[in-house]
Design an enzyme around this catalytic site. Structure first.
Site, PDB file in Angstrom:
ATOM      1  N   SER A  44      31.176  37.426  31.309  1.00 32.13           N
ATOM      2  CA  SER A  44      32.416  37.637  32.064  1.00 32.13           C
ATOM      3  C   SER A  44      32.719  36.516  33.054  1.00 32.13           C
ATOM      4  O   SER A  44      33.851  36.394  33.515  1.00 32.13           O
ATOM      5  CB  SER A  44      32.367  38.975  32.800  1.00 32.13           C
ATOM      6  OG  SER A  44      31.443  38.941  33.855  1.00 32.13           O
ATOM      7  N   LYS A 110      31.373  38.507  40.349  1.00 32.37           N
ATOM      8  CA  LYS A 110      32.720  38.015  40.067  1.00 32.37           C
ATOM      9  C   LYS A 110      33.102  36.988  41.134  1.00 32.37           C
ATOM     10  O   LYS A 110      32.378  36.763  42.092  1.00 32.37           O
ATOM     11  CB  LYS A 110      33.748  39.154  40.080  1.00 32.37           C
ATOM     12  CG  LYS A 110      33.427  40.333  39.172  1.00 32.37           C
ATOM     13  CD  LYS A 110      33.519  40.010  37.685  1.00 32.37           C
ATOM     14  CE  LYS A 110      33.170  41.221  36.826  1.00 32.37           C
ATOM     15  NZ  LYS A 110      33.119  40.877  35.384  1.00 32.37           N
TER      16      LYS A 110
END
Length: 249
Positions: A44, A110
């Site tokens: 991701s 993230k």
């Protein structure tokens, strides 16, 4: 003479145990307060981070919350305080490890895109901050381990932080979103692999400041092929030495 020898042997063993205990306590303090190792389980955050990267996360960067001390949980549970102590605000563009809201047992990693009060939206794959498009320039192709190639772009945030993102598909679910308004004491996170990241655009939602664990600082080890660092026999073919000691922007 026998008694003296036994005394020396006993003393030597005691010193060894003492050194081992001290070393373990020091390692526990370092992991709890200073640095925590973290492995990347998915793609991701490609191309910045790839599966099989191992990195150090600085625990002090944003201060401490009850989620900063997972190694102490078996003995004392989460510490009985709310919010953060010695709190320091994160910077837009930081790569952050945090606990997923609503599932605080799960670590996510993230990039911080939106600060409290920001308005975030993606339109046709372009990121907008407070109704202003974030500059995005083509930066060639990223080649995955399986040989596939993906278009990558350089994004530059208002504070000058630049990084690479991937665009797997021009019409993915996350390429056109509603406008998100970040609440006070919360943050908006996105993965660099924009079309393959469950982040604040989806089920992660806004991340409370309390849920921040630390800032990703440096990749210290990396191995491919879904291998483990313990499989030394895989090192000659699977190690990625070019990624060792890569600092993250």
């Amino acid at each position: 003479m026998v008694d003296q020898a036994e005394t020396k042997t006993s003393g030597g063993f005691g010193e060894t145990v003492k050194v081992i205990v001290q070393a373990l306590l020091l390692a526990l303090v370092i992991r709890t307060v200073l640095f925590q190792p973290f492995s990347i389980p998915s793609g991701s955050m490609m191309p910045t981070l790839v599966q099989g990267d191992y990195l150090f996360v600085s625990k002090w960067s944003y201060g401490y919350s009850k989620y900063s001390f997972p190694s102490l949980k078996p003995w004392i549970g989460y510490l009985p305080f709310e919010g953060r102590i010695i709190a320091m605000a994160p910077t837009r563009g930081d790569v952050i490890v945090f606990r997923k809201p609503g599932d605080e047992e799960t670590d996510y990693i993230k990039r911080l895109i939106g600060l409290p009060g920001d308005r975030i939206q993606v339109r046709d794959g372009i990121l907008f901050l407070n109704d202003v498009a974030v500059p995005r320039e083509a930066a060639g192709e990223f080649t995955a381990e399986d040989g596939s190639k993906v278009q990558q772009f350089t994004e530059t945030l208002p504070n000058g932080v630049s990084y690479l993102t991937l665009d797997l598909s021009p019409n993915s679910t996350g390429d056109n979103t509603r406008e998100f308004v970040v609440p006070p004491d919360h943050y908006f996170m996105m993965g660099d692999n924009r079309d393959n990241s469950l982040d604040s655009r989806f089920d992660v939602g806004y991340v409370p400041a309390e849920n921040l664990v630390g800032k990703a600082q440096v990749i210290f080890f990396s191995i491919g092929g879904n291998s483990s660092p313990l499989k030394i026999w895989d090192w000659p073919t699977e190690l990625r030495p070019s990624r060792f000691f890569s600092w993250l922007s």
